[in-house]
Write an enzyme that holds these catalytic residues in place. Structure first.
Site, mmCIF file in Angstrom:
data_model
loop_
_atom_site.group_PDB
_atom_site.id
_atom_site.type_symbol
_atom_site.label_atom_id
_atom_site.label_comp_id
_atom_site.label_asym_id
_atom_site.label_seq_id
_atom_site.Cartn_x
_atom_site.Cartn_y
_atom_site.Cartn_z
ATOM 1 N N GLN A 1 0.313 -1.205 0.254
ATOM 2 C CA GLN A 1 -0.049 -0.218 0.313
ATOM 3 C C GLN A 1 0.685 1.203 0.210
ATOM 4 O O GLN A 1 0.431 2.112 -0.322
ATOM 5 C CB GLN A 1 -0.827 0.079 1.454
ATOM 6 C CG GLN A 1 -1.636 -1.627 1.114
ATOM 7 C CD GLN A 1 -2.094 -1.582 2.920
ATOM 8 O OE1 GLN A 1 -3.007 -0.236 3.236
ATOM 9 N NE2 GLN A 1 -2.233 -2.171 3.080
ATOM 10 N N ASN A 2 2.132 0.871 0.281
ATOM 11 C CA ASN A 2 2.564 2.273 0.375
ATOM 12 C C ASN A 2 3.146 2.572 -0.930
ATOM 13 O O ASN A 2 3.021 1.564 -1.895
ATOM 14 C CB ASN A 2 4.303 1.605 1.105
ATOM 15 C CG ASN A 2 4.549 1.349 2.382
ATOM 16 O OD1 ASN A 2 3.057 1.943 2.909
ATOM 17 N ND2 ASN A 2 4.829 0.024 3.024
ATOM 18 N N CYS B 1 0.567 14.671 -14.783
ATOM 19 C CA CYS B 1 0.127 15.984 -15.775
ATOM 20 C C CYS B 1 -1.627 15.564 -15.510
ATOM 21 O O CYS B 1 -2.275 15.120 -16.374
ATOM 22 C CB CYS B 1 -0.097 17.089 -16.746
ATOM 23 S SG CYS B 1 -0.643 17.759 -17.753
ATOM 24 N N PRO C 1 3.720 -4.596 15.768
ATOM 25 C CA PRO C 1 3.844 -4.210 17.621
ATOM 26 C C PRO C 1 2.111 -4.116 18.026
ATOM 27 O O PRO C 1 1.878 -4.064 18.806
ATOM 28 C CB PRO C 1 4.290 -2.906 17.576
ATOM 29 C CG PRO C 1 4.981 -2.201 16.234
ATOM 30 C CD PRO C 1 3.620 -3.513 15.018
ATOM 31 N N HIS D 1 -1.238 1.417 -3.994
ATOM 32 C CA HIS D 1 -1.900 2.510 -4.005
ATOM 33 C C HIS D 1 -0.746 3.389 -5.240
ATOM 34 O O HIS D 1 -0.837 5.123 -5.038
ATOM 35 C CB HIS D 1 -2.170 3.294 -3.096
ATOM 36 C CG HIS D 1 -3.532 2.704 -1.721
ATOM 37 N ND1 HIS D 1 -2.987 2.756 -0.246
ATOM 38 C CD2 HIS D 1 -4.120 2.030 -1.831
ATOM 39 C CE1 HIS D 1 -4.134 2.097 0.054
ATOM 40 N NE2 HIS D 1 -4.877 1.015 -0.985
ATOM 41 N N CYS E 1 3.371 21.591 -15.506
ATOM 42 C CA CYS E 1 3.494 20.547 -16.474
ATOM 43 C C CYS E 1 3.838 21.420 -18.202
ATOM 44 O O CYS E 1 3.698 22.921 -17.911
ATOM 45 C CB CYS E 1 2.777 19.649 -17.297
ATOM 46 S SG CYS E 1 2.841 18.889 -18.633
ATOM 47 N N SER F 1 -2.158 -1.757 9.663
ATOM 48 C CA SER F 1 -3.742 -1.337 10.604
ATOM 49 C C SER F 1 -4.832 -2.020 9.885
ATOM 50 O O SER F 1 -5.664 -2.707 10.502
ATOM 51 C CB SER F 1 -4.152 0.328 10.671
ATOM 52 O OG SER F 1 -4.393 0.878 9.246
HETATM 53 P P1 OAD Z 1 -0.995 2.730 8.996
HETATM 54 O O1 OAD Z 1 -0.711 3.689 9.706
HETATM 55 O O2 OAD Z 1 -2.674 2.654 8.558
HETATM 56 O O3 OAD Z 1 -0.527 1.652 9.803
HETATM 57 C C1 OAD Z 1 0.582 1.446 10.236
HETATM 58 C C2 OAD Z 1 0.352 -0.019 10.684
HETATM 59 O O4 OAD Z 1 1.406 -0.618 11.378
HETATM 60 C C3 OAD Z 1 -0.162 0.079 12.397
HETATM 61 O O5 OAD Z 1 -0.584 -0.961 12.552
HETATM 62 C C4 OAD Z 1 0.718 -0.401 12.825
HETATM 63 O O6 OAD Z 1 0.520 -0.938 14.340
HETATM 64 C C5 OAD Z 1 2.803 -0.767 12.274
HETATM 65 N N1 OAD Z 1 3.533 -0.500 12.885
HETATM 66 C C6 OAD Z 1 3.940 0.458 12.882
HETATM 67 N N2 OAD Z 1 4.903 0.475 13.422
HETATM 68 C C7 OAD Z 1 6.308 -0.808 12.886
HETATM 69 C C8 OAD Z 1 6.452 -1.268 12.505
HETATM 70 N N3 OAD Z 1 8.100 -0.410 13.582
HETATM 71 N N4 OAD Z 1 6.539 -2.810 12.209
HETATM 72 C C9 OAD Z 1 5.374 -3.727 12.053
HETATM 73 N N5 OAD Z 1 4.710 -2.692 11.916
HETATM 74 C C10 OAD Z 1 4.717 -1.135 12.413
HETATM 75 O O7 OAD Z 1 -0.735 2.601 7.637
HETATM 76 P P2 OAD Z 1 -1.685 1.076 6.304
HETATM 77 O O8 OAD Z 1 -2.269 0.558 7.199
HETATM 78 O O9 OAD Z 1 -0.610 1.459 5.215
HETATM 79 O O10 OAD Z 1 -4.265 5.441 1.561
HETATM 80 O O11 OAD Z 1 -3.037 2.438 5.996
HETATM 81 C C11 OAD Z 1 -3.194 2.198 4.633
HETATM 82 C C12 OAD Z 1 -3.534 3.137 4.201
HETATM 83 O O12 OAD Z 1 -4.145 4.035 4.785
HETATM 84 C C13 OAD Z 1 -2.539 3.984 3.818
HETATM 85 O O13 OAD Z 1 -2.101 2.972 2.201
HETATM 86 C C14 OAD Z 1 -2.993 5.733 3.070
HETATM 87 C C15 OAD Z 1 -3.089 5.486 4.391
HETATM 88 O O14 OAD Z 1 -4.622 7.105 4.741
HETATM 89 C C16 OAD Z 1 -4.521 6.298 0.797
HETATM 90 O O15 OAD Z 1 -3.861 6.986 0.732
HETATM 91 C C17 OAD Z 1 -4.778 5.606 -0.250
#
Ligand code: OAD
Length: 249
Positions: A102-103, A128, A215, A120, A149, A190
């Site tokens: 998702q990154n 542009c 965690p 994503h 652009c 998450s």
């Molecule tokens: P989140 O910020 O929602 O969740 C991050 C997760 O990583 C949490 O469950 C933390 O407990 C965990 N975490 C933190 N530090 C960690 C570490 N060192 N090792 C392992 N886990 C750790 O991020 P995403 O789940 O990626 O979408 O969020 C999903 C989407 O929401 C993103 O792609 C973005 C956002 O809004 C869009 O922008 C469309």
């Protein structure tokens, strides 16, 4: 935790087709803040105000100033950490076939994984809004906001804003990979943003083991994941790979 590390090493050794689903948590150890939780981006900003396509269309300069410029600064200098490198080692062992992330930071590719589905989109390119021409983000001049652009159109990240569709190819390939794998590693997400968080559900429904590294507990924990290894991605991946090496040696 030691028992779970050994269990994961054994499960990975027995698996033939491993897929990883990753989220912002895997990149926190590279200095990129997550979205939710302590220190998360959404603690400071309302995502609907700066990460929704309607917000961008309403006021692109505001979104560039508050979100895109800041991300550019962070992503331009971020490097892969042990979590990313651990996934590369799993690929080199012939286990990991695909990373669904998702990154948008490009760190899985920078680390060396070869099949990365950017669910994503990505931040490496801006496009542009008028003629679709693409520009490398690191070369975009941000002295005037929003950057434009050559044709005069406004540039936007080649990533998915809230309110936008997941790129069809990413969606289709992710569903395929989730249904084909026999083990899915779910690292640092998450697991609340749909449809990405459904990939472990598809994996589970197709008979795969689902192993979380985080965690914190997530909505998958105890329902769709077989077990959660509570810890940071870098440390946990290092220990899993070391345990696999030991078992092989
Ligand atoms: P989140 O910020 O929602 O969740 C991050 C997760 O990583 C949490 O469950 C933390 O407990 C965990 N975490 C933190 N530090 C960690 C570490 N060192 N090792 C392992 N886990 C750790 O991020 P995403 O789940 O990626 O979408 O969020 C999903 C989407 O929401 C993103 O792609 C973005 C956002 O809004 C869009 O922008 C469309």
């Amino acid at each position: 935790m030691d028992d779970l590390i050994k269990k994961a090493a054994a499960d990975l050794a027995a698996a033939r087709y491993v897929v990883a689903l990753t989220g912002a948590g895997i990149s926190t150890e590279s200095g990129i803040p997550p979205f939710r939780g302590k220190g998360g981006l959404w603690e400071r900003f309302d995502p609907m105000e700066i990460a929704h396509i309607d917000a961008f269309m309403r006021d692109p300069a505001k979104v560039w100033n508050l979100l895109v410029k800041e991300m550019k600064k962070i992503v331009d200098s971020a490097l892969p950490n042990d979590g990313h490198k651990g996934l590369v080692k799993l690929e080199e062992m012939g286990k990991l076939k695909t990373v669904i992330t998702q990154n948008i930071d490009g760190l899985h590719q920078a680390a060396g994984n070869t099949d990365v589905i950017e669910f994503h989109g990505n931040f490496a390119w801006q496009r542009c809004m008028d003629c679709m021409r693409k520009y490398e983000t690191s070369k975009v001049d941000v002295s005037v906001i929003p950057p434009r652009c050559d044709c005069g159109g406004i540039l936007r990240p080649d990533a998915v804003f809230f309110g936008e569709m997941i790129p069809t190819d990413a969606m289709w390939r992710s569903r395929q990979a989730a249904s084909a794998c026999d083990l899915m590693l779910v690292v640092g997400t998450s697991a609340i943003v749909q449809p990405a968080c459904l990939m472990p559900v598809y994996a589970k429904q197709s008979g795969a083991k689902v192993v979380e590294i985080n965690p914190e507990r997530t909505p998958l924990t105890g329902k769709f994941s077989d077990y959660l290894i509570m810890g940071k991605a870098g440390d946990v991946m290092n220990r899993i790979v070391a345990a696999m090496d030991k078992n092989e040696g």
